[in-house]
Motif scaffolding. Structure first.
Motif, mmCIF file in Angstrom:
data_model
loop_
_atom_site.group_PDB
_atom_site.id
_atom_site.type_symbol
_atom_site.label_atom_id
_atom_site.label_comp_id
_atom_site.label_asym_id
_atom_site.label_seq_id
_atom_site.Cartn_x
_atom_site.Cartn_y
_atom_site.Cartn_z
ATOM 1 N N TYR A 97 0.962 -1.282 0.130
ATOM 2 C CA TYR A 97 0.132 0.178 0.112
ATOM 3 C C TYR A 97 0.981 1.101 -0.272
ATOM 4 O O TYR A 97 2.049 1.397 0.728
ATOM 5 N N LEU B 96 0.690 5.271 0.925
ATOM 6 C CA LEU B 96 0.360 6.072 1.608
ATOM 7 C C LEU B 96 0.414 7.646 1.105
ATOM 8 O O LEU B 96 1.321 7.888 1.407
ATOM 9 N N PHE C 229 -3.148 3.525 9.516
ATOM 10 C CA PHE C 229 -2.617 2.572 8.570
ATOM 11 C C PHE C 229 -1.667 1.792 8.791
ATOM 12 O O PHE C 229 -1.319 0.593 8.419
ATOM 13 N N TYR D 86 -1.900 -0.934 -4.092
ATOM 14 C CA TYR D 86 -2.798 -0.136 -3.631
ATOM 15 C C TYR D 86 -2.318 1.254 -3.250
ATOM 16 O O TYR D 86 -1.171 1.448 -2.868
ATOM 17 N N ILE E 62 -3.450 4.813 -1.154
ATOM 18 C CA ILE E 62 -4.648 5.251 -0.232
ATOM 19 C C ILE E 62 -4.426 6.679 -0.425
ATOM 20 O O ILE E 62 -3.461 7.504 -0.122
ATOM 21 N N SER F 203 -6.399 10.722 0.441
ATOM 22 C CA SER F 203 -7.229 11.486 1.200
ATOM 23 C C SER F 203 -7.061 12.771 0.954
ATOM 24 O O SER F 203 -6.147 13.331 0.486
ATOM 25 N N ILE G 172 -9.327 4.208 -1.501
ATOM 26 C CA ILE G 172 -8.252 3.509 -1.630
ATOM 27 C C ILE G 172 -8.625 2.770 -3.100
ATOM 28 O O ILE G 172 -9.483 2.291 -3.266
#
Length: 176
Positions: free
Chosen positions: A8, A10, A33, A80, A82, A84, A118
């Motif tokens: 992932y 971030l 996370f 992936y 993430i 925001s 995500i």
């Protein structure tokens, strides 16, 4: 969230129309996370090649475009990302809001909308996408006999920035 051997990325939280940075790593977002995904999550600025150079040469916005997704897919081992962002009431174009948010923010004195998404980089699919709105309105009470309007006491100590963080924390609680 699939935590087994998936990587992932971030991204920092995009703070609306900030000319000073490409985003902010809010500690509570990073901690959330890292607690959930352990070593499977890495920050954008921590994703480096063997020579110690950052692999991603551009800031990533919440509204990531197809070229950026292609780059991540072909140049990284990320599964992936993430994403925001937080938009504050004083900077929101109310014409672009959903009907529900227009209704909520119409008479708000302070407020913010937090967004969390995500994205599956390999399949170019959104796995999770959520928003949360936080606002403070000043309500009036009308005395039916006299017709005099009286302001109702509210919590004034909050501002849009605090509300944005509060809304983001609520989103994180929903994906636990």
């Amino acid at each position: 969230m699939d935590r087994n051997n998936r990587k992932y990325l971030l991204n920092p939280t995009n703070v609306d129309k900030s000319n000073f940075s490409d985003g902010i790593y809010f500690p509570f977002v990073v901690d959330f996370f890292h607690d959930k995904l352990k070593s499977n999550v890495v920050r954008v600025n921590g994703y480096k090649n063997t020579e110690g150079k950052v692999i991603i040469p551009f800031p990533i916005s919440y509204d990531i475009d197809q070229e950026e997704i292609k780059f991540l897919k072909s140049n990284t081992s990320i599964d992936y990302i993430i994403l925001s962002k937080i938009e504050y009431l004083e900077n929101i174009d109310k014409n672009n809001l959903t009907a529900l948010n227009k209704k909520r923010l119409y008479s708000a004195k302070v407020g913010a909308i937090s967004f969390l998404k995500i994205l599956d980089i390999k399949n170019n699919q959104v796995l999770i996408e959520m928003t949360c709105t936080a606002d403070i309105n000043i309500n009036e009470n009308i005395d039916m006999d006299s017709g005099i309007r009286e302001l109702q006491p509210i919590t004034i100590h909050k501002n849009s920035y605090v509300l944005g963080e509060k809304a983001m924390k609520k989103l994180l609680k929903k994906i636990k």
